[in-house]
Every structure is written in C-alpha cells, then in structure tokens.
Scaffold this active site. Sequence first.
Site, PDB file in Angstrom:
ATOM      1  N   SER A  51      -9.283   2.023   2.950  1.00 29.64           N
ATOM      2  CA  SER A  51      -8.438   2.881   2.139  1.00 29.64           C
ATOM      3  C   SER A  51      -7.367   2.120   1.361  1.00 29.64           C
ATOM      4  O   SER A  51      -6.689   2.692   0.500  1.00 29.64           O
ATOM      5  CB  SER A  51      -7.741   3.915   3.043  1.00 29.64           C
ATOM      6  OG  SER A  51      -6.873   3.282   3.971  1.00 29.64           O
TER       7      SER A  51
ATOM      8  N   LYS B 284       0.842  -1.197   0.000  1.00 30.01           N
ATOM      9  CA  LYS B 284       0.000   0.000   0.000  1.00 30.01           C
ATOM     10  C   LYS B 284       0.878   1.247   0.000  1.00 30.01           C
ATOM     11  O   LYS B 284       1.857   1.323   0.744  1.00 30.01           O
ATOM     12  CB  LYS B 284      -0.899  -0.020   1.235  1.00 30.01           C
ATOM     13  CG  LYS B 284      -1.854   1.163   1.364  1.00 30.01           C
ATOM     14  CD  LYS B 284      -2.700   1.010   2.622  1.00 30.01           C
ATOM     15  CE  LYS B 284      -3.734   2.102   2.764  1.00 30.01           C
ATOM     16  NZ  LYS B 284      -4.588   1.919   3.971  1.00 30.01           N
TER      17      LYS B 284
ATOM     18  N   SER C  25      -9.732  -0.425   7.085  1.00 30.31           N
ATOM     19  CA  SER C  25      -9.157  -0.277   5.748  1.00 30.31           C
ATOM     20  C   SER C  25      -8.458  -1.501   5.193  1.00 30.31           C
ATOM     21  O   SER C  25      -7.978  -1.481   4.065  1.00 30.31           O
ATOM     22  CB  SER C  25      -8.192   0.911   5.728  1.00 30.31           C
ATOM     23  OG  SER C  25      -8.902   2.117   5.865  1.00 30.31           O
TER      24      SER C  25
END
Length: 463
Positions: free
Chosen positions: A150, A75, A174
């Site tokens: 996210s 990420k 997330s």
Amino acid sequence: MTRPPIRRVASDVRRGRGAARREAEAAIRRQAASDLDAYVAFDPAAIRERADAVDRAVAKGEDPGPLAGVLVSVKDLYALDGTPLRAGSKRPLPAWSEGFLVRSLRRLGAVFAGKTHTVEFAFGAVGLNPNTGTPVNPWDPAEHRAPGGSSAGAGVSLWEGSARIALGSDTGGSIRIPASATGVVGMRPTTGRWPTTGVVPLSTTLDTVGLLTHTAEDLRHAFLALDPPAGSDREPAGSLSEGISGLRIGVPASRLWTDAEPDIQAVVRGALVELEAAGAMLLDVDVPELDEAGERYFDGRIVQPEFLGFLERELPEWIPLLHSIIGKRLGAAGEVRAIDYLAALDARHRLSARAHARLTAERVDLLATPTLPIAPPPLAALSRLGAYRDANRAMLSGTCPASMLDMCAISLPAGLDGEGMPVGLQLMGPSGGDLRLLAQAAVVEGVLGTNLTRLGTPPRVPA
C-alpha cells in the site's frame, strides 16, 4: 545516473562539505520535472526551511545527526506536522501527533520531502487509489502500471530523485511489495521492534513501520542510525567482513515459488545461483508453515476485523465514504466471531514457533523466495473488481507469510522479467534478527550489485 550513498551525503553535510539546502533544491527540481505522481503533498517552502535549519546548525558547530540533510518521503499514513493526514481517504483525518519514526528522523537531521500516495487506509497491495491518484511505475514507458501498495508512492519517490529514504508501513507486505515492483530495497522489521505511534493503523497485530531505499547499504545505515545496537540487543549485529561464504540460504518447497510466473522464478533462481557461486550454500528445505500462514492471512480473521474495529471506534463517519474496492472487501469483517479471532491469533503464534524451530533445526540463516509472483499489472487490466481482487491477492501472497510468522524480511532487486519489470528477491530472517538480516542483505547486494548496476535506470526516469 550516479547516486552517492546516504552515509556520504550526511557526512558531507555534517562536516560542512555539502549543504542540506543544495540537496533540497536538487530534490525540488527533480520532483518538478517528474510526471510519476509520487506525492499527495509536496511543499518546496517547507523543505527549504528544514534544510536551512540543518545548515544553520552546522554553521554554529552543532552536529545535526547521522542523517543530516537526507531527504525522506513520508507515506500518507503517518502524521507529519504541517501536512494534512488523509490516509488515502476522501478528506483529511482529525489531527494526529507525530510518532516514533518521524520524530526520530527529525532528531537525526533528516529533511522531509512530503507525503506520498497510499492505498486508502493501507488496505491493498496493488497501489491503486481512485481518491487521490495512483503513482506511475517508472519501469513501463508506455502503460500506467501499478507501483505496488500500500506504500504506493514510496519506491516511486526514490526513483524520482525527490527522496533518498521513503517511509512505508508493512502489514502483509506493503513495504516489500512496492520495493519489488519498482526495483528498490524495502524491509519489514520484526513486529513490535519499532513503535507504530503516529501512524493510522490497519492491523494492531501485524502492522510494522519501516524504510525503503535504493540500496541495502543505505537502508542499513539509516536503520542503525535509528536503532543502534546495544549490549542488551537480542542478536549480533552482523559484520560485512563475514562475506557471503558459508551463508546458509534455505529455498523452501512452497507456493511462494510454485505460484510465481516462470520468468520470475528464473530471475530469482539465477540470482541465487550467483550467490552460490560466490560461496553461499543453497539448501532445499520444507517449511509448510509458509503456505499455511498465507492461507490464514487470507481467511480475513485478523486484519479485517481489526481494521473495521478501528474505523468503528475512531472514524465511523469515514466508513460510508470508503471506495468500493475497499468497502466491499471489508463486507464480512463484522461477522468474524470473537472466538474465531482469538483462535486465529493463537494459530499464528503456533505457526511462528514451528517455523522458527524448523529454521533452527535446519541451521538455515534465512529463507529466499520471489517477493512478488506476478509482474505489476497495468491499471487498465484492473477495471473490474474481480480482476483487482485477483491481482491484490497475488501481490500479497508472496509477502504475507513472513508477516504472519513474525519474521523480519527484506526485498532486494534480482533482475528484470520478460516484460522489463523489476523482480524482487525476498530474504526472510528469524524474529528479532533484523540487524543480522541487514548485514546479510548488504553482503548479498555486494555480489548481485545495486539496483542501478543490476537493473539500470527505469525508462521514465532521466539517466
């Protein structure tokens, strides 16, 4: 589509039966053929270089580690040497050093595939990012649907075939949200179990780092490689030999159930009935702390001021650059009084203690709810800020209570809803019970099946 477990992939590489370079080339081909836009940065040359280093170690008789040759997407909230860190923003951040999770995976022989898209500074659950792009949820063949945030590119990278493990972060959900939205497995470890070093913070109180994989068994293997049980461990590791029989699953009377769309409720209840038929015990329980925890998360007295405080201290020049879907939601954060912030932290501790005492009194092993109450929405339906805010709140509402109550939690694929979109089953375990929850999730998966057997292959992914 067939997919060997990462345990076997790594074992073959370590014994010279497979090659990290071959794994890398397959991932590079899949990424090149994909239109899912999982990555903000993907560097085939760097992937090959790292894979070749693993193969050279094997050739010299060295053991690269239990994740040898396993492709890992990262990420874009994590520092990764050789790759800019943007955190979903409009420009790269100042240099950061790699932290615990990335360094540990390097030592274990993993090969990093690249940086996946994130919501700007991880402040959103839908997965939308107008700055760098929004990955495509592979389950809708016609519309561009939200991938969940996210960690927006994490689950997408797994289906794309360019990674077998995806790194995410979980503040209010997330990791679990994109896991549910894309039909993979994602776990929030107990807060503080793993250091969040080398990761751009959203909330110093609630942030965790963790993994998404295709299967619970893959996640368990990677977790144990990173965090092997020790004699001083606070909880038993759990054994797959225990099976599903006698597992006590609490089904709470909560808005996590009643606010879920009817077809989502039906899919998750159907999965629980299958577990009951296999020997699990389903118990109706009253855990009012779940709903109160959700309300307190959304009052904005913890995450928002902590996020704004970080920006003001470390990246003040980024604040005017925030996209409106982030900036406008931060508007009142500076008005939270210190006394209210401290009261919110105290309330969180009290709620967590009460919820854990209730689980102990009820002799419940874990709680089960839908992960998401709604299907991942089409991006076209989110053009108005109000619509985005409603969807964002809905997608957080199923996962943020576990974060606030300091529980570990995992999302497993439960089935497909009426629109053909994945539905997640969320299992929440007590604080510190990560290894037991992982073992229980693997047992549950043994009954329900993996995502391939239960959901099939997404329409946008070649079979």
